[in-house]
Design an enzyme around this catalytic site. Structure first.
Site, mmCIF file in Angstrom:
data_model
loop_
_atom_site.group_PDB
_atom_site.id
_atom_site.type_symbol
_atom_site.label_atom_id
_atom_site.label_comp_id
_atom_site.label_asym_id
_atom_site.label_seq_id
_atom_site.Cartn_x
_atom_site.Cartn_y
_atom_site.Cartn_z
ATOM 1 N N ALA A 119 0.848 -1.201 0.000
ATOM 2 C CA ALA A 119 0.000 0.000 0.000
ATOM 3 C C ALA A 119 0.878 1.244 0.000
ATOM 4 O O ALA A 119 1.233 1.770 1.057
ATOM 5 C CB ALA A 119 -0.932 -0.002 1.218
ATOM 6 N N ASP A 236 -1.204 16.781 1.571
ATOM 7 C CA ASP A 236 -1.336 18.096 0.907
ATOM 8 C C ASP A 236 -0.359 19.100 1.522
ATOM 9 O O ASP A 236 0.217 19.935 0.835
ATOM 10 C CB ASP A 236 -2.749 18.659 1.097
ATOM 11 C CG ASP A 236 -3.756 18.069 0.124
ATOM 12 O OD1 ASP A 236 -3.344 17.388 -0.824
ATOM 13 O OD2 ASP A 236 -4.961 18.303 0.330
ATOM 14 N N GLY A 340 31.733 17.540 -15.375
ATOM 15 C CA GLY A 340 32.396 16.448 -16.088
ATOM 16 C C GLY A 340 32.811 15.331 -15.136
ATOM 17 O O GLY A 340 32.080 15.007 -14.204
ATOM 18 N N GLY A 341 33.998 14.793 -15.325
ATOM 19 C CA GLY A 341 34.475 13.673 -14.503
ATOM 20 C C GLY A 341 34.478 13.997 -13.020
ATOM 21 O O GLY A 341 34.144 13.149 -12.173
ATOM 22 N N GLU A 364 6.115 10.767 -0.722
ATOM 23 C CA GLU A 364 4.960 11.631 -0.454
ATOM 24 C C GLU A 364 4.105 11.794 -1.716
ATOM 25 O O GLU A 364 3.563 12.870 -1.986
ATOM 26 C CB GLU A 364 5.408 12.972 0.121
ATOM 27 C CG GLU A 364 6.354 12.724 1.264
ATOM 28 C CD GLU A 364 6.138 13.611 2.461
ATOM 29 O OE1 GLU A 364 6.914 13.459 3.393
ATOM 30 O OE2 GLU A 364 5.218 14.420 2.488
ATOM 31 N N GLY A 365 3.988 10.687 -2.419
ATOM 32 C CA GLY A 365 3.219 10.658 -3.660
ATOM 33 C C GLY A 365 4.137 10.762 -4.851
ATOM 34 O O GLY A 365 4.855 11.748 -5.004
ATOM 35 N N THR A 366 4.132 9.724 -5.686
ATOM 36 C CA THR A 366 4.971 9.739 -6.887
ATOM 37 C C THR A 366 4.517 10.873 -7.815
ATOM 38 O O THR A 366 3.426 11.430 -7.639
ATOM 39 C CB THR A 366 4.811 8.407 -7.653
ATOM 40 O OG1 THR A 366 3.430 8.269 -8.016
ATOM 41 C CG2 THR A 366 5.239 7.213 -6.811
#
Ligand code: COS
Length: 379
Positions: A119, A236, A340-341, A364-366
């Site tokens: 869930a 929310d 860069g590197g 917190e919600g995709t």
């Protein structure tokens, strides 16, 4: 003033240890104790319970400034003030506020526990069970919660389980969902596996095990079976916090890239004056500014909602989280490209920002959930 105060704390205290804590997955326990001296742990708690309220834009600025240096500390703070303290402040009765907000204002760490193995996005599919005791004094909780930020450190948690004796249970999917205030030293409560994560490694994330965990009936928020809207309302609020965290990550990564671009020379001039790098820097700065406006606006709409009965801020919160999360990911990836590197090594903070940014598109919600919330709110 708040920005300066938090920036100073982040740059002097958090910056010292953030790299080490990241590598060792060490929570910022000592840093939290030092942070308490600023008195910002109670910004969502009314003064009568020991808090020191600030306006909602300032709350986001605090998170932004913490995340600019240490995104793990920022989320620890965010969950404490947002998901835990604010939820009790909004939905708790006088007795619950006196017992728990005072503790949270004094520095006991707070947490929030909704998700389970099966869930996450479908929050109503939770299976943790709450059953009233035979003498009616307690709820007995059984099951396992997952992905709990601050789970190891928290002393006070807002935790959701289903009351299987509630008349709505089985009728509505979220029927019987109930919000409980749980103390970590309640009988039957224990901390399970600690996750080994890609990013925000200094923030502890764990499972919680509830084995006949005894929670007094006085610790139910709002009433039996009234938990789901509380869970959604808490999200929310806190999605704005995560948006502010994402904003801070983007800002931190951008500043590192900007500084490097002005110091590093190639083909006889600083790379900041090569057109392709200029374009990256310009786009990074523009996206960050757009994210900032969405975060501050969502914070303002939230304040109007609570103080003046304005419309719910679900859409604004989700827009801010969606855009700021994507901005954090994009900007931190570009920042590595600018370096860069060197950007790929632990010598510079951008690889850490890049790892830390990813979670802001998930928790917190995709981003997919934010789009559901936004699309449902469009008229
Ligand atoms: N504020 C208050 N109440 C809300 C609300 C909100 N923002 N959003 C929904 N509700 C209420 C609804 O009004 C409805 O109440 P009634 O039964 O009284 O009508 C109830 O909650 C169920 O709402 P809905 O039918 O929209 O729920 P869904 O199961 O369709 O879920 C999503 C919707 C997907 C948006 C929700 O489950 C969600 O946000 N999931 C992500 C959870 C999450 O972010 N988890 C992250 C981790 S936190 S550890």
């Amino acid at each position: 003033m708040i920005r300066e105060l938090v920036r100073d704390f982040a740059e002097t205290v958090l910056a010292e240890t953030v790299g080490h804590r990241d590598q060792n997955q060490q929570p910022p326990s000592e840093e939290w104790q030092q942070f308490l001296e600023l008195g910002l742990q109670g910004v969502t708690i009314p003064e009568e319970f020991g808090g020191s309220p600030v306006d909602d834009i300032s709350e986001s600025i605090i998170v932004e400034e913490l995340a600019r240096v240490d995104p793990s500390f920022a989320v620890m703070y965010c969950v404490h003030v947002g998901l835990c303290a604010k939820t009790i402040a909004l939905h708790g009765n006088q007795d619950q506020k006196e017992r728990y907000l005072t503790r949270l204002a004094a520095g006991d760490v707070g947490a929030y526990s909704l998700s389970e193995a099966g869930a996450g996005t479908d929050a109503a599919a939770m299976t943790c069970k709450a059953k009233i005791s035979s003498d009616g004094t307690h709820y007995i909780l059984n099951g396992e919660k997952m992905w709990v930020t601050n789970g190891v450190q928290a002393k006070v948690l807002v935790l959701f389980a289903k009351d299987v004796d509630h008349p709505d249970y089985g009728v509505k999917k979220h029927g019987g969902s109930t919000a409980f205030i749980v103390e970590s030293d309640f009988e039957g409560f224990s901390v399970g596996k600690k996750e080994d994560k890609l990013g925000i490694r200094s923030s502890d994330t764990c499972t919680l095990i509830l084995e006949n965990c005894k929670v007094p009936v006085e610790n139910v928020l709002k009433g039996f079976g009234k938990g789901f809207p509380i869970a959604m309302n808490a999200l929310d609020n806190s999605r704005i916090g995560i948006a502010a965290q994402a904003l801070g990550i983007a800002q931190g990564a951008f500043e590192a890239a900007l500084q490097y671009a002005h110091e590093r020379e190639a083909f006889g001039k600083p790379i900041a004056f090569h057109q392709m790098i200029m374009a990256y820097l310009a786009d990074m700065a523009t996206r960050i500014e757009a994210a900032r406006q969405l975060v501050y606006r969502a914070s303002w709409v939230k304040q109007q909602h609570y103080e003046h009965g304005g419309p719910r801020h679900s859409k604004e919160a989700s827009m801010a989280k969606l855009y700021a999360g994507d901005t954090a990911m994009w900007v931190s990836e570009r920042a590595i490209q600018v370096l860069g590197g060197y950007g790929y090594t632990k010598e510079f903070p951008v690889e850490r920002f890049f790892r830390d940014a990813k979670i802001t598109q998930i928790y917190e919600g995709t981003q997919e959930v934010q789009r559901i919330v936004i699309a449902r709110a469009l008229k």
